[in-house]
Design a protein around this motif. Structure first.
Motif, PDB file in Angstrom:
ATOM      1  N   MET A   1      37.397  44.072  48.840  1.00  0.00           N
ATOM      2  CA  MET A   1      36.058  43.542  48.648  1.00  0.00           C
ATOM      3  C   MET A   1      36.111  42.445  47.584  1.00  0.00           C
ATOM      4  O   MET A   1      36.927  42.495  46.668  1.00  0.00           O
ATOM      5  CB  MET A   1      35.129  44.674  48.213  1.00  0.00           C
ATOM      6  N   GLN A   2      35.243  41.466  47.717  1.00  0.00           N
ATOM      7  CA  GLN A   2      35.189  40.386  46.750  1.00  0.00           C
ATOM      8  C   GLN A   2      33.886  40.440  45.967  1.00  0.00           C
ATOM      9  O   GLN A   2      32.860  40.924  46.468  1.00  0.00           O
ATOM     10  CB  GLN A   2      35.334  39.048  47.456  1.00  0.00           C
ATOM     11  N   TYR A   3      33.958  39.948  44.731  1.00  0.00           N
ATOM     12  CA  TYR A   3      32.819  40.003  43.822  1.00  0.00           C
ATOM     13  C   TYR A   3      32.602  38.651  43.157  1.00  0.00           C
ATOM     14  O   TYR A   3      33.520  37.847  43.029  1.00  0.00           O
ATOM     15  CB  TYR A   3      33.068  41.035  42.724  1.00  0.00           C
ATOM     16  N   PHE A   4      31.384  38.460  42.692  1.00  0.00           N
ATOM     17  CA  PHE A   4      31.018  37.289  41.900  1.00  0.00           C
ATOM     18  C   PHE A   4      30.693  37.749  40.489  1.00  0.00           C
ATOM     19  O   PHE A   4      30.174  38.851  40.281  1.00  0.00           O
ATOM     20  CB  PHE A   4      29.804  36.585  42.518  1.00  0.00           C
ATOM     21  N   ILE A   5      30.991  36.889  39.519  1.00  0.00           N
ATOM     22  CA  ILE A   5      30.735  37.182  38.111  1.00  0.00           C
ATOM     23  C   ILE A   5      29.673  36.219  37.611  1.00  0.00           C
ATOM     24  O   ILE A   5      29.749  35.014  37.858  1.00  0.00           O
ATOM     25  CB  ILE A   5      32.020  37.026  37.265  1.00  0.00           C
ATOM     26  N   ASN A   6      28.703  36.749  36.897  1.00  0.00           N
ATOM     27  CA  ASN A   6      27.629  35.948  36.311  1.00  0.00           C
ATOM     28  C   ASN A   6      27.722  36.101  34.793  1.00  0.00           C
ATOM     29  O   ASN A   6      27.588  37.200  34.268  1.00  0.00           O
ATOM     30  CB  ASN A   6      26.279  36.459  36.830  1.00  0.00           C
ATOM     31  N   ARG A   7      27.985  34.976  34.120  1.00  0.00           N
ATOM     32  CA  ARG A   7      28.025  34.969  32.652  1.00  0.00           C
ATOM     33  C   ARG A   7      27.146  33.813  32.192  1.00  0.00           C
ATOM     34  O   ARG A   7      27.370  32.665  32.568  1.00  0.00           O
ATOM     35  CB  ARG A   7      29.445  34.770  32.148  1.00  0.00           C
ATOM     36  N   HIS A   8      26.149  34.137  31.384  1.00  0.00           N
ATOM     37  CA  HIS A   8      25.225  33.122  30.859  1.00  0.00           C
ATOM     38  C   HIS A   8      24.600  32.309  31.993  1.00  0.00           C
ATOM     39  O   HIS A   8      24.509  31.082  31.920  1.00  0.00           O
ATOM     40  CB  HIS A   8      25.935  32.203  29.861  1.00  0.00           C
ATOM     41  N   GLU A   9      24.210  32.993  33.059  1.00  0.00           N
ATOM     42  CA  GLU A   9      23.535  32.413  34.223  1.00  0.00           C
ATOM     43  C   GLU A   9      24.427  31.458  35.026  1.00  0.00           C
ATOM     44  O   GLU A   9      23.932  30.727  35.877  1.00  0.00           O
ATOM     45  CB  GLU A   9      22.239  31.718  33.808  1.00  0.00           C
ATOM     46  N   LYS A  10      25.740  31.458  34.787  1.00  0.00           N
ATOM     47  CA  LYS A  10      26.676  30.675  35.593  1.00  0.00           C
ATOM     48  C   LYS A  10      27.454  31.632  36.480  1.00  0.00           C
ATOM     49  O   LYS A  10      28.077  32.570  35.998  1.00  0.00           O
ATOM     50  CB  LYS A  10      27.625  29.886  34.703  1.00  0.00           C
ATOM     51  N   VAL A  11      27.421  31.398  37.790  1.00  0.00           N
ATOM     52  CA  VAL A  11      28.076  32.271  38.768  1.00  0.00           C
ATOM     53  C   VAL A  11      29.450  31.715  39.113  1.00  0.00           C
ATOM     54  O   VAL A  11      29.599  30.525  39.397  1.00  0.00           O
ATOM     55  CB  VAL A  11      27.213  32.402  40.043  1.00  0.00           C
ATOM     56  N   ASN A  12      30.461  32.586  39.056  1.00  0.00           N
ATOM     57  CA  ASN A  12      31.831  32.225  39.409  1.00  0.00           C
ATOM     58  C   ASN A  12      32.362  33.209  40.441  1.00  0.00           C
ATOM     59  O   ASN A  12      31.961  34.357  40.472  1.00  0.00           O
ATOM     60  CB  ASN A  12      32.733  32.269  38.171  1.00  0.00           C
ATOM     61  N   GLY A  13      33.300  32.742  41.259  1.00  0.00           N
ATOM     62  CA  GLY A  13      33.912  33.624  42.243  1.00  0.00           C
ATOM     63  C   GLY A  13      33.906  32.976  43.605  1.00  0.00           C
ATOM     64  O   GLY A  13      33.551  31.806  43.747  1.00  0.00           O
ATOM     65  N   PRO A  14      34.333  33.734  44.565  1.00  0.00           N
ATOM     66  CA  PRO A  14      34.562  35.186  44.555  1.00  0.00           C
ATOM     67  C   PRO A  14      35.931  35.552  43.977  1.00  0.00           C
ATOM     68  O   PRO A  14      36.862  34.749  43.973  1.00  0.00           O
ATOM     69  CB  PRO A  14      34.496  35.566  46.035  1.00  0.00           C
ATOM     70  N   PHE A  15      35.999  36.789  43.468  1.00  0.00           N
ATOM     71  CA  PHE A  15      37.212  37.365  42.914  1.00  0.00           C
ATOM     72  C   PHE A  15      37.486  38.700  43.595  1.00  0.00           C
ATOM     73  O   PHE A  15      36.553  39.424  43.947  1.00  0.00           O
ATOM     74  CB  PHE A  15      37.064  37.631  41.408  1.00  0.00           C
ATOM     75  N   THR A  16      38.756  39.030  43.725  1.00  0.00           N
ATOM     76  CA  THR A  16      39.121  40.349  44.234  1.00  0.00           C
ATOM     77  C   THR A  16      38.988  41.358  43.097  1.00  0.00           C
ATOM     78  O   THR A  16      38.940  40.990  41.910  1.00  0.00           O
ATOM     79  CB  THR A  16      40.568  40.373  44.744  1.00  0.00           C
ATOM     80  N   GLU A  17      38.965  42.636  43.443  1.00  0.00           N
ATOM     81  CA  GLU A  17      38.905  43.681  42.423  1.00  0.00           C
ATOM     82  C   GLU A  17      40.135  43.616  41.518  1.00  0.00           C
ATOM     83  O   GLU A  17      40.030  43.803  40.307  1.00  0.00           O
ATOM     84  CB  GLU A  17      38.785  45.055  43.082  1.00  0.00           C
ATOM     85  N   ALA A  18      41.297  43.293  42.093  1.00  0.00           N
ATOM     86  CA  ALA A  18      42.520  43.171  41.289  1.00  0.00           C
ATOM     87  C   ALA A  18      42.393  42.031  40.279  1.00  0.00           C
ATOM     88  O   ALA A  18      42.813  42.173  39.121  1.00  0.00           O
ATOM     89  CB  ALA A  18      43.725  42.950  42.200  1.00  0.00           C
ATOM     90  N   GLN A  19      41.810  40.910  40.683  1.00  0.00           N
ATOM     91  CA  GLN A  19      41.614  39.792  39.766  1.00  0.00           C
ATOM     92  C   GLN A  19      40.648  40.171  38.647  1.00  0.00           C
ATOM     93  O   GLN A  19      40.853  39.795  37.485  1.00  0.00           O
ATOM     94  CB  GLN A  19      41.076  38.567  40.507  1.00  0.00           C
ATOM     95  N   ILE A  20      39.610  40.904  38.990  1.00  0.00           N
ATOM     96  CA  ILE A  20      38.635  41.319  37.988  1.00  0.00           C
ATOM     97  C   ILE A  20      39.270  42.297  37.002  1.00  0.00           C
ATOM     98  O   ILE A  20      39.106  42.164  35.787  1.00  0.00           O
ATOM     99  CB  ILE A  20      37.378  41.906  38.653  1.00  0.00           C
ATOM    100  N   ASN A  21      40.027  43.260  37.511  1.00  0.00           N
ATOM    101  CA  ASN A  21      40.705  44.205  36.618  1.00  0.00           C
ATOM    102  C   ASN A  21      41.679  43.486  35.698  1.00  0.00           C
ATOM    103  O   ASN A  21      41.788  43.820  34.513  1.00  0.00           O
ATOM    104  CB  ASN A  21      41.406  45.298  37.422  1.00  0.00           C
ATOM    105  N   SER A  22      42.370  42.486  36.205  1.00  0.00           N
ATOM    106  CA  SER A  22      43.284  41.686  35.385  1.00  0.00           C
ATOM    107  C   SER A  22      42.505  40.931  34.304  1.00  0.00           C
ATOM    108  O   SER A  22      42.944  40.854  33.152  1.00  0.00           O
ATOM    109  CB  SER A  22      44.051  40.710  36.274  1.00  0.00           C
ATOM    110  N   GLY A  23      41.357  40.387  34.675  1.00  0.00           N
ATOM    111  CA  GLY A  23      40.514  39.678  33.716  1.00  0.00           C
ATOM    112  C   GLY A  23      39.984  40.583  32.619  1.00  0.00           C
ATOM    113  O   GLY A  23      39.880  40.180  31.459  1.00  0.00           O
ATOM    114  N   ILE A  24      39.667  41.817  32.964  1.00  0.00           N
ATOM    115  CA  ILE A  24      39.209  42.787  31.967  1.00  0.00           C
ATOM    116  C   ILE A  24      40.353  43.110  31.006  1.00  0.00           C
ATOM    117  O   ILE A  24      40.186  43.084  29.791  1.00  0.00           O
ATOM    118  CB  ILE A  24      38.691  44.069  32.643  1.00  0.00           C
ATOM    119  N   LYS A  25      41.517  43.384  31.578  1.00  0.00           N
ATOM    120  CA  LYS A  25      42.674  43.761  30.764  1.00  0.00           C
ATOM    121  C   LYS A  25      43.083  42.635  29.819  1.00  0.00           C
ATOM    122  O   LYS A  25      43.451  42.873  28.675  1.00  0.00           O
ATOM    123  CB  LYS A  25      43.837  44.152  31.675  1.00  0.00           C
TER     124      LYS A  25
END
Length: 66
Positions: A1-25
Motif C-alpha cells: 500500500m502507498q501513503y502520502f505525508i502531510n507536513r505543514h500543509e505540504k503533501v508529499n508522496g506516494p511512499f511505500t510503508e517500507a519507505q515511511i518506516n525508513s524515514g521514521i528510523k
C-alpha cells in the motif's frame, strides 16, 4: 500500500510503508507528520497510524543495558 505525508500543509508522496518506516528510523519523518492513503486525506498523525519499526536484537540489548 502507498501513503502520502502531510507536513505543514505540504503533501508529499506516494511512499511505500517500507519507505515511511525508513524515514521514521532515520528521523526524517516525525510522529507528528500526518499520513493518509489518499492525497486528499483524511489525515491522521503518523505516530498513531503505522507501527514503529522494531529495534534489532543488538539495539534492544543496548537499550536494556543502558
Amino acid at each position: 500500500m502507498q501513503y502520502f505525508i502531510n507536513r505543514h500543509e505540504k503533501v508529499n508522496g506516494p511512499f511505500t510503508e517500507a519507505q515511511i518506516n525508513s524515514g521514521i528510523k532515520s528521523g526524517n519523518l516525525k510522529d507528528t507528520d500526518r499520513i493518509s492513503p489518499s492525497k486528499d486525506g483524511p489525515w491522521q498523525p503518523l505516530g498513531q497510524t503505522l507501527a514503529k519499526p522494531q529495534a534489532s536484537a543488538g539495539e534492544a540489548k543496548v537499550a536494556q543495558e543502558g
